[in-house]
Motif scaffolding. Structure first.
Motif, mmCIF file in Angstrom:
data_model
loop_
_atom_site.group_PDB
_atom_site.id
_atom_site.type_symbol
_atom_site.label_atom_id
_atom_site.label_comp_id
_atom_site.label_asym_id
_atom_site.label_seq_id
_atom_site.Cartn_x
_atom_site.Cartn_y
_atom_site.Cartn_z
ATOM 1 N N ALA A 32 -5.338 1.512 -8.926
ATOM 2 C CA ALA A 32 -4.452 2.272 -9.812
ATOM 3 C C ALA A 32 -3.187 2.688 -9.059
ATOM 4 O O ALA A 32 -2.084 2.606 -9.602
ATOM 5 C CB ALA A 32 -5.177 3.495 -10.360
ATOM 6 N N ASP A 33 -3.343 3.131 -7.808
ATOM 7 C CA ASP A 33 -2.173 3.487 -6.995
ATOM 8 C C ASP A 33 -1.285 2.281 -6.761
ATOM 9 O O ASP A 33 -0.066 2.364 -6.812
ATOM 10 C CB ASP A 33 -2.598 4.076 -5.648
ATOM 11 C CG ASP A 33 -2.887 5.555 -5.726
ATOM 12 O OD1 ASP A 33 -2.596 6.177 -6.762
ATOM 13 O OD2 ASP A 33 -3.400 6.098 -4.727
ATOM 14 N N GLU A 117 4.979 13.381 -2.870
ATOM 15 C CA GLU A 117 3.841 12.787 -2.165
ATOM 16 C C GLU A 117 3.153 11.669 -2.951
ATOM 17 O O GLU A 117 2.889 10.593 -2.416
ATOM 18 C CB GLU A 117 2.822 13.875 -1.817
ATOM 19 C CG GLU A 117 1.634 13.338 -1.055
ATOM 20 C CD GLU A 117 0.632 14.406 -0.697
ATOM 21 O OE1 GLU A 117 -0.430 14.023 -0.200
ATOM 22 O OE2 GLU A 117 0.890 15.599 -0.912
ATOM 23 N N ARG A 118 2.837 11.919 -4.199
ATOM 24 C CA ARG A 118 2.087 10.908 -4.959
ATOM 25 C C ARG A 118 2.871 9.607 -5.142
ATOM 26 O O ARG A 118 2.326 8.535 -4.881
ATOM 27 C CB ARG A 118 1.652 11.482 -6.301
ATOM 28 C CG ARG A 118 0.747 10.545 -7.050
ATOM 29 C CD ARG A 118 0.103 11.197 -8.225
ATOM 30 N NE ARG A 118 -0.825 10.268 -8.836
ATOM 31 C CZ ARG A 118 -1.347 10.446 -10.005
ATOM 32 N NH1 ARG A 118 -1.065 11.521 -10.699
ATOM 33 N NH2 ARG A 118 -2.178 9.552 -10.495
ATOM 34 N N PRO A 119 4.145 9.639 -5.577
ATOM 35 C CA PRO A 119 4.886 8.379 -5.673
ATOM 36 C C PRO A 119 5.029 7.668 -4.316
ATOM 37 O O PRO A 119 4.966 6.441 -4.249
ATOM 38 C CB PRO A 119 6.256 8.786 -6.216
ATOM 39 C CG PRO A 119 6.062 10.115 -6.834
ATOM 40 C CD PRO A 119 4.917 10.758 -6.123
ATOM 41 N N ARG A 120 5.184 8.443 -3.250
ATOM 42 C CA ARG A 120 5.248 7.825 -1.909
ATOM 43 C C ARG A 120 3.957 7.063 -1.622
ATOM 44 O O ARG A 120 3.980 5.903 -1.216
ATOM 45 C CB ARG A 120 5.433 8.887 -0.816
ATOM 46 C CG ARG A 120 6.783 9.460 -0.711
ATOM 47 C CD ARG A 120 6.990 10.231 0.589
ATOM 48 N NE ARG A 120 5.904 11.047 1.075
ATOM 49 C CZ ARG A 120 5.769 12.351 0.833
ATOM 50 N NH1 ARG A 120 6.644 12.995 0.085
ATOM 51 N NH2 ARG A 120 4.747 13.019 1.342
ATOM 52 N N ARG A 121 2.840 7.731 -1.844
ATOM 53 C CA ARG A 121 1.534 7.110 -1.579
ATOM 54 C C ARG A 121 1.366 5.835 -2.410
ATOM 55 O O ARG A 121 0.876 4.814 -1.923
ATOM 56 C CB ARG A 121 0.415 8.103 -1.880
ATOM 57 C CG ARG A 121 -0.974 7.540 -1.570
ATOM 58 C CD ARG A 121 -2.095 8.486 -1.960
ATOM 59 N NE ARG A 121 -2.217 8.539 -3.409
ATOM 60 C CZ ARG A 121 -2.140 9.647 -4.132
ATOM 61 N NH1 ARG A 121 -1.951 10.816 -3.555
ATOM 62 N NH2 ARG A 121 -2.252 9.620 -5.443
ATOM 63 N N GLN A 122 1.797 5.884 -3.658
ATOM 64 C CA GLN A 122 1.631 4.736 -4.540
ATOM 65 C C GLN A 122 2.520 3.564 -4.112
ATOM 66 O O GLN A 122 2.074 2.414 -4.102
ATOM 67 C CB GLN A 122 1.907 5.152 -5.980
ATOM 68 C CG GLN A 122 0.833 6.094 -6.498
ATOM 69 C CD GLN A 122 1.179 6.768 -7.803
ATOM 70 O OE1 GLN A 122 2.342 7.039 -8.091
ATOM 71 N NE2 GLN A 122 0.166 7.073 -8.597
ATOM 72 N N ILE A 123 3.750 3.844 -3.755
ATOM 73 C CA ILE A 123 4.642 2.772 -3.296
ATOM 74 C C ILE A 123 4.122 2.188 -1.988
ATOM 75 O O ILE A 123 4.104 0.967 -1.801
ATOM 76 C CB ILE A 123 6.094 3.281 -3.156
ATOM 77 C CG1 ILE A 123 6.685 3.535 -4.550
ATOM 78 C CG2 ILE A 123 6.949 2.290 -2.375
ATOM 79 C CD1 ILE A 123 8.022 4.246 -4.549
ATOM 80 N N ILE A 124 3.673 3.032 -1.090
ATOM 81 C CA ILE A 124 3.128 2.559 0.186
ATOM 82 C C ILE A 124 1.890 1.705 -0.060
ATOM 83 O O ILE A 124 1.722 0.641 0.551
ATOM 84 C CB ILE A 124 2.829 3.742 1.129
ATOM 85 C CG1 ILE A 124 4.149 4.391 1.569
ATOM 86 C CG2 ILE A 124 2.005 3.295 2.333
ATOM 87 C CD1 ILE A 124 4.000 5.754 2.206
ATOM 88 N N ARG A 125 1.026 2.135 -0.957
ATOM 89 C CA ARG A 125 -0.176 1.352 -1.285
ATOM 90 C C ARG A 125 0.209 -0.022 -1.810
ATOM 91 O O ARG A 125 -0.404 -1.032 -1.464
ATOM 92 C CB ARG A 125 -1.033 2.111 -2.309
ATOM 93 C CG ARG A 125 -2.242 1.347 -2.775
ATOM 94 C CD ARG A 125 -3.266 1.159 -1.653
ATOM 95 N NE ARG A 125 -4.282 0.236 -2.090
ATOM 96 C CZ ARG A 125 -4.455 -1.002 -1.652
ATOM 97 N NH1 ARG A 125 -3.676 -1.478 -0.704
ATOM 98 N NH2 ARG A 125 -5.398 -1.774 -2.123
#
Length: 136
Positions: A32-33, A117-125
């Protein structure tokens, strides 16, 4: 005709089923991320960054970014700050950079005020998944 379970067993099975449905396995959360990360990348990053090898826009191509030394991609005119940087791009360095590029690496030319934080984590994923998919 099927026999019905006693109420106590039905409640138990219902509770187990609901618990299983509410707790997403880590792989599903990662997927999902990654999916959301791709959407965010397409909406916020593709104006400046390509994922195609050697295709640079305002920023360098992000193809093969994970594990690459900062400021090292041939054919792109990095800022002196990024050329002098001494780190590799990974989840931790990307997280710090995308949170506050000007604070993480003063003097870089990234036009971004920072991501939550959440959008960063998702883009990094998403970028990590691309790197994993590219591995032989």
């Amino acid at each position: 005709m099927a026999r019905l379970l006693p109420p106590s067993q039905r409640r138990l099975l219902t509770g187990i089923a609901l618990s299983a449905a509410l707790v997403a396995p880590p792989a599903a959360a990662d997927d999902a991320d990654r999916i959301q990360g791709e959407r965010l990348f397409r909406s916020q990053c593709v104006g400046c960054h390509s994922l195609a090898p050697g295709v640079h826009i305002a920023g360098p191509s992000l193809n093969g970014l994970i594990g690459r030394p900062a400021g090292s991609l041939p054919g792109f005119g990095y800022s002196a700050t990024l050329e002098a940087a001494d780190f590799d791009w990974n989840a931790e360095t990307l997280d710090a950079f995308l949170a506050a590029p000007a604070e993480f690496l003063p003097g870089n030319r990234m036009v971004l005020w920072g991501l939550a934080e959440r959008p960063r984590r998702q883009i990094i994923r998403y970028l990590e998944a691309l790197a994993a998919d590219a591995e032989p």
